[in-house]
Design an enzyme around this catalytic site. Structure first.
Site, PDB file in Angstrom:
ATOM      1  N   ASP A 139      -5.321  -8.108  33.493  1.00 28.73           N
ATOM      2  CA  ASP A 139      -4.325  -9.173  33.595  1.00 28.73           C
ATOM      3  C   ASP A 139      -3.969  -9.384  35.076  1.00 28.73           C
ATOM      4  O   ASP A 139      -3.684  -8.424  35.787  1.00 28.73           O
ATOM      5  CB  ASP A 139      -3.089  -8.703  32.794  1.00 28.73           C
TER       6      ASP A 139
ATOM      7  N   GLU B  93      -6.049 -19.036  36.533  1.00 26.44           N
ATOM      8  CA  GLU B  93      -4.667 -19.560  36.439  1.00 26.44           C
ATOM      9  C   GLU B  93      -4.454 -20.739  37.367  1.00 26.44           C
ATOM     10  O   GLU B  93      -4.856 -20.722  38.528  1.00 26.44           O
ATOM     11  CB  GLU B  93      -3.648 -18.451  36.770  1.00 26.44           C
TER      12      GLU B  93
ATOM     13  N   HIS C  85       7.282 -14.905  33.300  1.00 23.80           N
ATOM     14  CA  HIS C  85       7.267 -13.500  32.871  1.00 23.80           C
ATOM     15  C   HIS C  85       8.688 -12.937  32.853  1.00 23.80           C
ATOM     16  O   HIS C  85       9.514 -13.330  33.662  1.00 23.80           O
ATOM     17  CB  HIS C  85       6.426 -12.662  33.834  1.00 23.80           C
TER      18      HIS C  85
ATOM     19  N   HIS D 274       1.074 -17.246  29.010  1.00 19.99           N
ATOM     20  CA  HIS D 274       1.687 -16.025  29.561  1.00 19.99           C
ATOM     21  C   HIS D 274       3.193 -16.047  29.276  1.00 19.99           C
ATOM     22  O   HIS D 274       3.739 -17.059  28.846  1.00 19.99           O
ATOM     23  CB  HIS D 274       1.451 -15.953  31.070  1.00 19.99           C
ATOM     24  N   GLY D 275       3.845 -14.920  29.553  1.00 17.09           N
ATOM     25  CA  GLY D 275       5.311 -14.868  29.421  1.00 17.09           C
ATOM     26  C   GLY D 275       5.770 -15.014  27.985  1.00 17.09           C
ATOM     27  O   GLY D 275       6.776 -15.675  27.711  1.00 17.09           O
TER      28      GLY D 275
ATOM     29  N   THR E  18       7.018  -7.532  28.536  1.00 20.99           N
ATOM     30  CA  THR E  18       8.401  -7.052  28.706  1.00 20.99           C
ATOM     31  C   THR E  18       9.029  -6.606  27.387  1.00 20.99           C
ATOM     32  O   THR E  18       9.714  -5.587  27.323  1.00 20.99           O
ATOM     33  CB  THR E  18       9.271  -8.158  29.342  1.00 20.99           C
TER      34      THR E  18
HETATM   35  P1  13P Z   1       6.192 -11.089  29.383  1.00 23.86           P
HETATM   36  O1  13P Z   1       6.442  -9.819  30.114  1.00 23.86           O
HETATM   37  O2  13P Z   1       7.203 -12.137  29.691  1.00 23.86           O
HETATM   38  O3  13P Z   1       6.004 -10.890  27.931  1.00 23.86           O
HETATM   39  O4  13P Z   1       4.816 -11.687  29.953  1.00 23.86           O
HETATM   40  C1  13P Z   1       3.634 -10.971  29.790  1.00 23.86           C
HETATM   41  C2  13P Z   1       2.502 -11.619  30.501  1.00 23.86           C
HETATM   42  O5  13P Z   1       2.390 -12.824  30.555  1.00 23.86           O
HETATM   43  C3  13P Z   1       1.503 -10.749  31.120  1.00 23.86           C
HETATM   44  O6  13P Z   1       0.574 -11.467  31.840  1.00 23.86           O
END
Ligand code: 13P
Length: 285
Positions: free
Chosen positions: A82, A134, A181, A209-210, A234
């Site tokens: 990642d 990206e 994120h 992502h995120g 997260t």
């Molecule tokens: P989060 O930590 O917001 O879940 O995002 C994870 C992510 O996109 C890793 O590339």
């Protein structure tokens, strides 16, 4: 089953109208929680590590653990880098045996991002490895000023996405559409209009992502619009650490490491299962 490339995982997801959850991980219990959840729900899954997580575990150990842990299971599993920060760091993961890598050149100019991503694609494809790129900047939700989280998020330009895909030959695209994120300060406002145009112009599997904190209905809408992989990190770490602190406080002076770690591992498994269901990838293995 076994280790497969993200190309196989994402093609199947696109045709089956679901997304493959990609969970970041950095230790044994965390990885077990993801694998146990995916096996229980018969879901394909991608086990990811960012550079700091690769360094923490050692890339060889990371890949060996995923392979050993999934050897006797009947679910397809991806091993993914990642946000590879440089050409060198990204290509190094081919040596470890990653089946998919992301090179993140989004902080550079589009021209530079294209030039480096194209070089990564050349080497990775020679090794049969999938490449994610990206465009736009998927920032950290927490970095925006209070009440203004989106200030740090650069929305991708669909025309730039189209040029990027054509000129690099990437296999999947992570584009910034209002996602970030970490913990969102308020409900994220995803730009579905932008997502629709990116999908129309690129027609390759899209990655969101995120994933932490994006409402289920928005995740599902994104899936109907071409998102085939959703990243979560997260939410798992938060669940793990909150449970660990709670357990330690309840059992002060108890030095049974397995007993202290087990509730945190169970919590992560529960969270992974919830997110697998949000991605609609359960029973798709
Ligand atoms: P989060 O930590 O917001 O879940 O995002 C994870 C992510 O996109 C890793 O590339």
């Amino acid at each position: 089953m076994s280790i497969v490339t993200n190309t196989e995982l994402l093609d199947r997801a696109k045709n089956g109208h679901y997304a493959v959850p990609a969970f970041n991980t950095c230790n044994l219990e965390y990885m077990q929680a993801i694998v146990f959840a995916a096996e229980e729900l018969k879901s394909p899954v991608i086990i990811s590590a960012a550079k700091s997580e690769v360094d923490y575990m050692n890339g060889h150990v990371f890949v060996a653990l995923v392979k050993a842990m999934t050897a006797d299971l009947h679910i397809p599993v991806g091993i993914h880098l990642d946000h590879g920060p440089t050409h060198e760091e990204t290509v190094r993961c081919l040596h470890y045996g990653f089946k998919s890598v992301m090179y993140d050149g989004s902080s550079h100019s589009l021209e530079e991002n294209i030039a480096v991503t194209r070089e990564v694609v050349k080497v990775a494809h020679a090794c049969g490895v999938h490449v994610e790129g990206e465009v736009g900047v998927i920032g950290q939700a927490a970095n925006g000023p209070e009440g203004k989280q989106n200030d740090m998020i650069g929305i991708a330009d669909p025309k730039e996405c189209e040029a990027f895909v054509k000129e690099t030959g990437i296999d999947s695209l992570a584009a910034a559409i209002g996602n970030a994120h970490g913990i969102y300060k308020k409900k994220p406002e995803l730009r579905f209009d932008i997502l629709e145009e990116i999908e129309r112009r690129t027609n390759i599997p899209l990655v969101l992502h995120g994933g932490t904190g994006i409402p289920e209905e928005d995740l599902r809408k994104a899936i109907t619009m071409g998102v085939c992989k959703i990243n979560f990190s997260t939410v798992m770490r938060k669940g793990c650490l909150e449970t660990l602190v709670d357990t330690l406080n309840k059992n002060v002076g108890d030095w049974d490491l397995m007993k202290q770690m087990t509730p945190a591992r169970e919590k992560m498994k529960e969270i992974a299962k919830q997110h697998i269901i949000m991605c609609m990838s359960d029973h798709k293995a």
